[in-house]
Design a protein around this motif. Structure first.
Motif, PDB file in Angstrom:
ATOM      1  N   ALA A 134       1.955   5.201  17.412  1.00  0.00           N
ATOM      2  CA  ALA A 134       2.126   5.229  18.872  1.00  0.00           C
ATOM      3  C   ALA A 134       0.977   4.482  19.559  1.00  0.00           C
ATOM      4  O   ALA A 134       1.121   3.994  20.686  1.00  0.00           O
ATOM      5  CB  ALA A 134       2.193   6.671  19.364  1.00  0.00           C
ATOM      6  N   LYS A 135      -0.157   4.395  18.882  1.00  0.00           N
ATOM      7  CA  LYS A 135      -1.301   3.630  19.406  1.00  0.00           C
ATOM      8  C   LYS A 135      -1.270   2.178  18.924  1.00  0.00           C
ATOM      9  O   LYS A 135      -2.219   1.418  19.123  1.00  0.00           O
ATOM     10  CB  LYS A 135      -2.613   4.265  18.926  1.00  0.00           C
ATOM     11  CG  LYS A 135      -2.919   5.633  19.501  1.00  0.00           C
ATOM     12  CD  LYS A 135      -4.344   6.059  19.094  1.00  0.00           C
ATOM     13  CE  LYS A 135      -4.777   7.324  19.799  1.00  0.00           C
ATOM     14  NZ  LYS A 135      -4.259   8.546  19.154  1.00  0.00           N
ATOM     15  N   GLY A 136      -0.232   1.799  18.188  1.00  0.00           N
ATOM     16  CA  GLY A 136      -0.124   0.429  17.679  1.00  0.00           C
ATOM     17  C   GLY A 136      -0.863   0.195  16.376  1.00  0.00           C
ATOM     18  O   GLY A 136      -1.121  -0.946  15.984  1.00  0.00           O
ATOM     19  N   ILE A 137      -1.215   1.295  15.691  1.00  0.00           N
ATOM     20  CA  ILE A 137      -1.980   1.175  14.441  1.00  0.00           C
ATOM     21  C   ILE A 137      -1.144   1.678  13.268  1.00  0.00           C
ATOM     22  O   ILE A 137      -0.640   2.803  13.303  1.00  0.00           O
ATOM     23  CB  ILE A 137      -3.274   2.028  14.519  1.00  0.00           C
ATOM     24  CG1 ILE A 137      -4.155   1.561  15.686  1.00  0.00           C
ATOM     25  CG2 ILE A 137      -4.047   1.963  13.190  1.00  0.00           C
ATOM     26  CD1 ILE A 137      -5.255   2.550  16.045  1.00  0.00           C
ATOM     27  N   THR A 138      -0.980   0.858  12.229  1.00  0.00           N
ATOM     28  CA  THR A 138      -0.297   1.324  11.013  1.00  0.00           C
ATOM     29  C   THR A 138      -1.266   1.274   9.838  1.00  0.00           C
ATOM     30  O   THR A 138      -1.759   0.198   9.483  1.00  0.00           O
ATOM     31  CB  THR A 138       0.932   0.446  10.697  1.00  0.00           C
ATOM     32  OG1 THR A 138       1.816   0.476  11.812  1.00  0.00           O
ATOM     33  CG2 THR A 138       1.661   0.962   9.456  1.00  0.00           C
ATOM     34  N   PRO A 139      -1.564   2.428   9.245  1.00  0.00           N
ATOM     35  CA  PRO A 139      -2.478   2.438   8.088  1.00  0.00           C
ATOM     36  C   PRO A 139      -1.870   1.658   6.926  1.00  0.00           C
ATOM     37  O   PRO A 139      -0.644   1.681   6.746  1.00  0.00           O
ATOM     38  CB  PRO A 139      -2.599   3.920   7.727  1.00  0.00           C
ATOM     39  CG  PRO A 139      -2.053   4.680   8.877  1.00  0.00           C
ATOM     40  CD  PRO A 139      -1.076   3.789   9.567  1.00  0.00           C
ATOM     41  N   LYS A 140      -2.725   1.000   6.180  1.00  0.00           N
ATOM     42  CA  LYS A 140      -2.233   0.215   5.049  1.00  0.00           C
ATOM     43  C   LYS A 140      -3.131   0.385   3.823  1.00  0.00           C
ATOM     44  O   LYS A 140      -4.356   0.319   3.912  1.00  0.00           O
ATOM     45  CB  LYS A 140      -2.169  -1.272   5.426  1.00  0.00           C
ATOM     46  CG  LYS A 140      -1.685  -2.153   4.264  1.00  0.00           C
ATOM     47  CD  LYS A 140      -1.595  -3.618   4.652  1.00  0.00           C
ATOM     48  CE  LYS A 140      -1.379  -4.491   3.415  1.00  0.00           C
ATOM     49  NZ  LYS A 140      -1.402  -5.915   3.737  1.00  0.00           N
ATOM     50  N   LEU A 141      -2.460   0.603   2.689  1.00  0.00           N
ATOM     51  CA  LEU A 141      -3.135   0.669   1.389  1.00  0.00           C
ATOM     52  C   LEU A 141      -2.835  -0.606   0.616  1.00  0.00           C
ATOM     53  O   LEU A 141      -1.664  -1.010   0.514  1.00  0.00           O
ATOM     54  CB  LEU A 141      -2.593   1.857   0.582  1.00  0.00           C
ATOM     55  CG  LEU A 141      -2.993   1.901  -0.909  1.00  0.00           C
ATOM     56  CD1 LEU A 141      -4.482   2.190  -1.076  1.00  0.00           C
ATOM     57  CD2 LEU A 141      -2.165   2.951  -1.664  1.00  0.00           C
ATOM     58  N   THR A 142      -3.874  -1.243   0.075  1.00  0.00           N
ATOM     59  CA  THR A 142      -3.653  -2.346  -0.863  1.00  0.00           C
ATOM     60  C   THR A 142      -4.109  -1.913  -2.248  1.00  0.00           C
ATOM     61  O   THR A 142      -5.235  -1.430  -2.416  1.00  0.00           O
ATOM     62  CB  THR A 142      -4.392  -3.616  -0.408  1.00  0.00           C
ATOM     63  OG1 THR A 142      -3.828  -4.042   0.842  1.00  0.00           O
ATOM     64  CG2 THR A 142      -4.228  -4.743  -1.430  1.00  0.00           C
ATOM     65  N   ILE A 143      -3.198  -2.049  -3.205  1.00  0.00           N
ATOM     66  CA  ILE A 143      -3.506  -1.719  -4.593  1.00  0.00           C
ATOM     67  C   ILE A 143      -3.845  -3.009  -5.334  1.00  0.00           C
ATOM     68  O   ILE A 143      -3.110  -3.990  -5.230  1.00  0.00           O
ATOM     69  CB  ILE A 143      -2.297  -1.021  -5.265  1.00  0.00           C
ATOM     70  CG1 ILE A 143      -2.051   0.354  -4.606  1.00  0.00           C
ATOM     71  CG2 ILE A 143      -2.511  -0.872  -6.771  1.00  0.00           C
ATOM     72  CD1 ILE A 143      -0.839   1.106  -5.154  1.00  0.00           C
ATOM     73  N   VAL A 144      -4.957  -3.008  -6.028  1.00  0.00           N
ATOM     74  CA  VAL A 144      -5.348  -4.161  -6.847  1.00  0.00           C
ATOM     75  C   VAL A 144      -5.159  -3.769  -8.306  1.00  0.00           C
ATOM     76  O   VAL A 144      -5.777  -2.823  -8.788  1.00  0.00           O
ATOM     77  CB  VAL A 144      -6.819  -4.557  -6.573  1.00  0.00           C
ATOM     78  CG1 VAL A 144      -7.236  -5.724  -7.474  1.00  0.00           C
ATOM     79  CG2 VAL A 144      -7.030  -4.907  -5.104  1.00  0.00           C
ATOM     80  N   ARG A 145      -4.267  -4.471  -8.959  1.00  0.00           N
ATOM     81  CA  ARG A 145      -3.961  -4.147 -10.355  1.00  0.00           C
ATOM     82  C   ARG A 145      -4.135  -5.384 -11.218  1.00  0.00           C
ATOM     83  O   ARG A 145      -3.626  -6.454 -10.900  1.00  0.00           O
ATOM     84  CB  ARG A 145      -2.536  -3.604 -10.468  1.00  0.00           C
ATOM     85  CG  ARG A 145      -2.047  -3.447 -11.905  1.00  0.00           C
ATOM     86  CD  ARG A 145      -0.826  -2.553 -12.029  1.00  0.00           C
ATOM     87  NE  ARG A 145       0.251  -2.872 -11.102  1.00  0.00           N
ATOM     88  CZ  ARG A 145       1.107  -3.897 -11.261  1.00  0.00           C
ATOM     89  NH1 ARG A 145       1.021  -4.695 -12.286  1.00  0.00           N
ATOM     90  NH2 ARG A 145       2.056  -4.101 -10.351  1.00  0.00           N
ATOM     91  N   VAL A 146      -4.823  -5.252 -12.336  1.00  0.00           N
ATOM     92  CA  VAL A 146      -5.002  -6.346 -13.293  1.00  0.00           C
ATOM     93  C   VAL A 146      -4.055  -6.076 -14.464  1.00  0.00           C
ATOM     94  O   VAL A 146      -4.152  -5.029 -15.110  1.00  0.00           O
ATOM     95  CB  VAL A 146      -6.457  -6.417 -13.785  1.00  0.00           C
ATOM     96  CG1 VAL A 146      -6.634  -7.561 -14.786  1.00  0.00           C
ATOM     97  CG2 VAL A 146      -7.412  -6.596 -12.610  1.00  0.00           C
ATOM     98  N   GLY A 147      -3.127  -6.996 -14.692  1.00  0.00           N
ATOM     99  CA  GLY A 147      -2.149  -6.799 -15.767  1.00  0.00           C
ATOM    100  C   GLY A 147      -1.095  -5.791 -15.348  1.00  0.00           C
ATOM    101  O   GLY A 147      -0.911  -5.515 -14.148  1.00  0.00           O
ATOM    102  N   ALA A 148      -0.385  -5.239 -16.327  1.00  0.00           N
ATOM    103  CA  ALA A 148       0.743  -4.346 -16.016  1.00  0.00           C
ATOM    104  C   ALA A 148       0.830  -3.218 -17.031  1.00  0.00           C
ATOM    105  O   ALA A 148       1.834  -2.999 -17.698  1.00  0.00           O
ATOM    106  CB  ALA A 148       2.041  -5.147 -15.976  1.00  0.00           C
ATOM    107  N   ASN A 149      -0.289  -2.489 -17.125  1.00  0.00           N
ATOM    108  CA  ASN A 149      -0.377  -1.306 -17.969  1.00  0.00           C
ATOM    109  C   ASN A 149       0.634  -0.236 -17.524  1.00  0.00           C
ATOM    110  O   ASN A 149       0.812   0.010 -16.325  1.00  0.00           O
ATOM    111  CB  ASN A 149      -1.835  -0.819 -17.831  1.00  0.00           C
ATOM    112  CG  ASN A 149      -2.091   0.500 -18.482  1.00  0.00           C
ATOM    113  OD1 ASN A 149      -1.523   1.509 -18.090  1.00  0.00           O
ATOM    114  ND2 ASN A 149      -2.953   0.499 -19.474  1.00  0.00           N
ATOM    115  N   GLY A 150       1.285   0.400 -18.487  1.00  0.00           N
ATOM    116  CA  GLY A 150       2.330   1.367 -18.167  1.00  0.00           C
ATOM    117  C   GLY A 150       1.870   2.523 -17.303  1.00  0.00           C
ATOM    118  O   GLY A 150       2.556   2.896 -16.344  1.00  0.00           O
ATOM    119  N   SER A 151       0.702   3.085 -17.592  1.00  0.00           N
ATOM    120  CA  SER A 151       0.287   4.253 -16.814  1.00  0.00           C
ATOM    121  C   SER A 151      -0.148   3.830 -15.406  1.00  0.00           C
ATOM    122  O   SER A 151       0.064   4.560 -14.437  1.00  0.00           O
ATOM    123  CB  SER A 151      -0.808   5.043 -17.541  1.00  0.00           C
ATOM    124  OG  SER A 151      -2.004   4.323 -17.564  1.00  0.00           O
TER     125      SER A 151
END
Lengths: 285, 285
Positions: free
Chosen positions: A27-44
């Motif tokens: 409502a204040k014009g702010i949307t929280p954002k998470l950025t995930i940094v992943r190296v490779g594609a490990n299953g877990s």
């Protein structure tokens, strides 16, 4: 005979509060954002990522995944991380670890922007955790332990809490968080003599020692609350904790299961930290 | 009836080792140097400073005192600190705290060069302490506690150590150091219920709660070792610790006095950290 206490109701309660907070931010014009940094594609990593993305989406938090090649060089990784640090839209950053060998964690941890470091990778947040500086971010898993204790009305103030394990992932941070809640805190580990004599006197036992089903009823005092942070695979290939749930529950008043215990709460804490980071960055706290 | 264990023999033993190490460094053309940064001229700062300068001189460590005016502004203080950070001759920096009101410790602690921060002011060193990264510097007083226990051959591995107090000056750091020595560590504080029942089970009791003579024999188990980190002034105007020494010694096997206990060892630790910093900076470790 005690009660199994699950993580889902705790996660749901946190999500409900966060959903409302995110609405207010939007409502204040702010949307929280998470950025995930992943190296490779490990299953877990991928499994955790799916849970985190789903949780954030449900709450209304924007997400982005930066997948980097398994063989990325240190300098290139650092350059990519700095871009995320500087991205104005990103409020929180989660970096999966451990890294492949060519990346030096002891260097990279100083690069992540502390104010966006929602899982306590930066030494700045480690120090804030120890100093009880609440502008920092404790790691998500130990924070989930505290949220579970609070949700189930397990008193901590003045109580004897024993932490089994002294890792930087669970034992040491959860000890600091329990101290902040005014518990008397004992830290046990592999060198502790006669561990059952220590742990069986506790009102609260936090288990994070990394050994499948090691902790049975002889470690547990009558009516203790047991929080099991372990994740192991048993001889049949099933997930299990560090506690032998069936044995412990004979004496404990409450115990978290594995799976469906602490692990169910961590992505909610991650989301909570992203919202907190967003508010701090917008001077709304 | 236990034994009073003094700090002086511990300090002397550390100094003897350091004197030899400094001779070896000087043979390589390297002289370790401590720079003390002091704002104003507080009596207790001056007393500690005299002790530190004397200790360093005896060991062969160069020293410099940068006295800054009591009313120095934050920006000017930071500019002065940066000069010391960049001074190639200075290996270790000690900054007296608390500061006068116009100086913001929460900002300044991020400015001191972590590799020269020999008393754990920088968050980088706080994090290294928690992570057991031995390239860092623990604060001098908790380190003195560990040196005393080692000097008097008090076993720590697997033993029950209880720390009374959870400050960042004593309680939390000494808890981390005791964990590094493989003790089972319990942290008690003002909210602990029935503290004597907890502390009287300990093999080692570290007292740092800031209340004159609060800890008497009912807190102490038979044959426990007691290290008293308190410094208070009693009703007669004499220095005293947090432990009532005469009472505790009835049950303890050993107890440090105040004065002449832990306080006698801290300047040796400071000197030890300066030599360590010097070696690390010269790639000699």
């Amino acid at each position: 005979m005690g009660q199994i206490i699950k993580g889902k109701p705790v996660a749901d309660a946190i999500s409900t509060v966060l959903t409302k907070e995110v609405e207010e931010l939007k409502a204040k014009g702010i949307t929280p954002k998470l950025t995930i940094v992943r190296v490779g594609a490990n299953g877990s990593d991928l499994a955790y990522e799916r849970g985190a993305l789903k949780r954030c989406a449900a709450i209304g938090i924007d997400t982005e995944v930066k997948e980097l090649p398994e063989n990325i060089e240190q300098d290139d990784f650092i350059a990519e991380l700095k871009k995320v640090n500087e991205d104005k839209a990103t409020n929180g950053i989660l970096i999966f670890r451990p890294f492949p060998k060519q990346l030096d964690e002891s260097v990279i941890k100083y690069i992540i922007a502390p104010e966006k470091d929602v899982d306590c990778f930066s030494p700045v947040n480690v120090a804030k955790l120890m100093e009880k500086d609440e502008t920092g971010f404790a790691p998500c898993t130990p924070s989930a332990v505290i949220e579970i204790l609070k949700y189930y009305n397990i008193p901590m103030k003045g109580k004897n809490a024993v932490v089994i394990g002294r890792s930087m992932v669970v034992g040491k941070p959860v000890s600091m968080l329990l101290l902040n809640e005014n518990a008397t805190v004992t830290i046990c580990h592999s060198k502790t003599q006669d561990m059952p004599s220590v742990t069986s006197k506790a009102d609260i036992v936090i288990v994070g020692i990394g050994k499948a089903k090691m902790i049975d009823s002889k470690y547990i005092g009558n009516e203790a609350a047991v929080i099991d942070v372990g994740i192991n695979v048993d001889e049949k290939g099933n997930l299990c904790g560090d506690a032998d749930t069936d044995s412990c529950i004979e004496k404990a008043s409450m115990i978290t299961p594995v799976p469906a215990g602490v692990g169910s709460v961590t992505t909610s804490i991650l989301a909570k930290h992203v919202v907190k980071a967003c508010k701090l960055q917008n001077n709304l706290v």
